[in-house]
Enzyme design. Sequence first.
Site, PDB file in Angstrom:
ATOM      1  NE  ARG A  66      -4.194  -8.392   3.238  1.00  0.00           N
ATOM      2  CZ  ARG A  66      -3.624  -9.506   2.792  1.00  0.00           C
ATOM      3  NH1 ARG A  66      -4.347 -10.523   2.380  1.00  0.00           N
ATOM      4  NH2 ARG A  66      -2.301  -9.619   2.754  1.00  0.00           N
ATOM      5  CG  ASN A  91      -1.875  -4.597   7.925  1.00  0.00           C
ATOM      6  OD1 ASN A  91      -0.710  -4.243   7.800  1.00  0.00           O
ATOM      7  ND2 ASN A  91      -2.336  -5.728   7.386  1.00  0.00           N
ATOM      8  CD  GLU A  92      -1.282  -6.027   3.902  1.00  0.00           C
ATOM      9  OE1 GLU A  92      -2.252  -6.768   3.652  1.00  0.00           O
ATOM     10  OE2 GLU A  92      -0.118  -6.435   3.965  1.00  0.00           O
ATOM     11  CG  ASN A  93      -6.489   0.302   6.371  1.00  0.00           C
ATOM     12  OD1 ASN A  93      -5.570   0.680   7.084  1.00  0.00           O
ATOM     13  ND2 ASN A  93      -7.420  -0.541   6.790  1.00  0.00           N
TER      14      ASN A  93
END
Length: 823
Positions: free
Chosen positions: A390, A426-428
């Site tokens: 994130r 993850n969730e970039n």
Amino acid sequence: MKRLIYTICLLVACLSTAGAKVLTEHKTRLTDNWLYLRGDIGNIWEAVRPASPGTSESVPLWTPVTLPHCFNATDAVDPDLNYYQGPGWYKTLLDINNPYPNGRILLDFEGAGQKTEVYIYTTLVATHTGGYDEWTADITEAVQAFAATPECAKRFGGKIPLSIRCNNSRDAEMIPSDLSDFNVYGGLYRYLNLVYVPEVSIERIQIDANPDKELKKGTLSVHAFFYNPADVRKATANIIIKDPSGKVILSEEKEVLPLGKAALLATTVRKPELWSDEHPQLYTCEVRLKHNNQEQKAVERFGFRRFEFIEKGPFMLNGSRLLLRGTHRHEDHAGVGAAMTESQMRQEMTLMKQMGVNFIRLGHYQQSGIILSLCDELGILVWEEIPWCRGGLGGERYQAQAKRMLESMIHTHYNHPAIIIWGLGNENDWPNDFPEFDKGKIRTFMKELHDLAHQLDDNRVTAIRRCDFCKDIVDVYSPSIWAGWYRGIFTDYKNASYHEMQQVKHFFHAEWGGDCHARRHAEDPFINLDKIEAGKGTDERAGDASLYGGSARASKDGDWSESYMVRLIDWHLKEQETMDWLTGSAYWPFKDFSTPVRPENPVPYVNQKGVVERDLTPKETYYVFQSYWTKKPMIHIYGHTWPVRWGKADEQKEILVYSNCPQVELLVNGVSQGMKKRNSQDYPAAGLHWKCRLQAGENTVIARSKGKEEVADTLRFVYETRTWGTPARLQTKVTSCGTDLSLVEVQIVDTQGIPCLNAKNFIEFGLTGNGKLIENQGTSIGSRKVQAYNGRAAIRVNKRNGESIVSVRCDIPQIKTTFISIK
């Protein structure tokens, strides 16, 4: 001048660290005799200065602790606080006894959060940034220098003062982002080891064990990397390979130049015993490095296995299709935060395997080597990833840390046969740590990580989850599919997955499921969900995790009951059995965990999607997975934490039985309801569902299998046929549950004393007196503030041989606070 040169050399040596675990037999866990200070000190002298004679100048006050230890063992789930982010100090005295003349003295950190400084007396000997690496600090010169001072013998009795500063302060230029849906913990929350090695030693071993396509023979190569500050130019290595039974199948001795990377062995193993999820066969490589009459023994395990992700098709292990039946793990546990002991880790991973898991994604950071070793032993394939999670993309320092952690992860865990995927992020696609959110720059950096991973290890694949604009870069991609929770209904799952599979070469479904509040159940789990639109997408979008606003969705409008979640999971699992192209999926997560971004959840600050609670207590969902994924006969009637069901006197109620047995008979109050055959496509509960009439009051239900191995389960509950009114008061009960423990239970009732079985109000407990609430556990009965489950709530009290008054307050203004005396 000589002293100045020595000081400069010492400082340079002290600030360098090795990014790998230490392989040696002379390794001692430093668990006891530590002091801890939450907060900072003025300078390092404050940690070691003597108190003035006859005074109490011991401020600030240090607290005795054992390692591993986490700053946030309890405050991460305190309902009234933000969890602590800042510095904290640890100190102890080392008793040094190096068996190697001219050998090295090392501190082996298995993980410390998040920035770490290491001091010997007042000398800074190492720094490290990154809370999830295994790393090493060489303290040899600093120890020798201090041991030669009169201060060492006089004040410390020949022992060496070690002080360590950990710091988990917020820093946008450090991964993971504080926007992440998990706590960025602080402390020495993994084991710390004191290690002795000879003047030249093996830093790490790299083993490549690859069977051929026919699986009839395997190539085996062994390389060593050395730690050699003395610049030794000649040593002898004895390499011993043992098969899974412990039999020596190869032994060689050779001279090596212990600089950089050295090839130790290249051979062929005929008919290798293959590592798999059901038969995790592990070989052993033992290397004995000899020099100057000193010897170091380094041991690593490895396995032969061959895997492949078929393009737009299934996953293959050792030539056969294997459906990856997975889950996720956070390094988090009730009462200790990230500081789990090896015993707790083994208990968790064993419980996971007993659920039928053969795959795990370690989210969202590299985890303890103990976990990887357990996966090797238990036959659990692994996706391990770095904590680029994130927030967007930071600058040079940020990117250097991500690359360094990727390199460290691959080097440290290279030999684990369980690992098949290196996760890059993850969730970039999630912005907001920086004013700039440049997709092009994120793509460029993702490509750099992908190339680096393959440069370091071309035998495994790379993957990310939820960043569509980078899905073409990595080898395996997992989109966001939360059918029936954040968007859509769960019957959308199969079509949504097939559509996403068509967009990439290699598809995997990481993260699905939803939250359920342990002990909350529903007669109608689909109430308030009729406005959710089917076929309109299943991805998680901005704001979907919020409990307010936006489109209709189960995460906001549902009841968060275990009754709903067993049905959602049941549907996914029965569909997965028919998806012959599916590589696999991983349910999010195995265990509830703490998070700073969910303060208003039924258990505040806890992500409640786990199939077990934060203390490993199984929820009902655990048994749904067992019924699909395990072979050992099992049977479980839904509702073991549902003491009171409700409905009309003549109403037929559904009873669900989760079992992997071919046939099951159900008895209600001694009367057979008939035998049913298991059929995974007969939803729900694979055909093991009955409509039965219950009697008002006590009911006993028995489910028993028929076949070679008979198993049975019994459930007792009350059936309430009265209609309750408006919540009016609290009804309490105290039950002894051990020598010095009591369980305080509360039920919201109406004016007639009828339990309000649909009440979801918050209940808050307090205590004054000798006792202590067992609180801040992040569980359904381990939080002083908790949303009621069917009008109930409970907490345990440690009486501590005294008397206490427990208060119970409800968030309904007209209900008076209740007080209970406990002796």
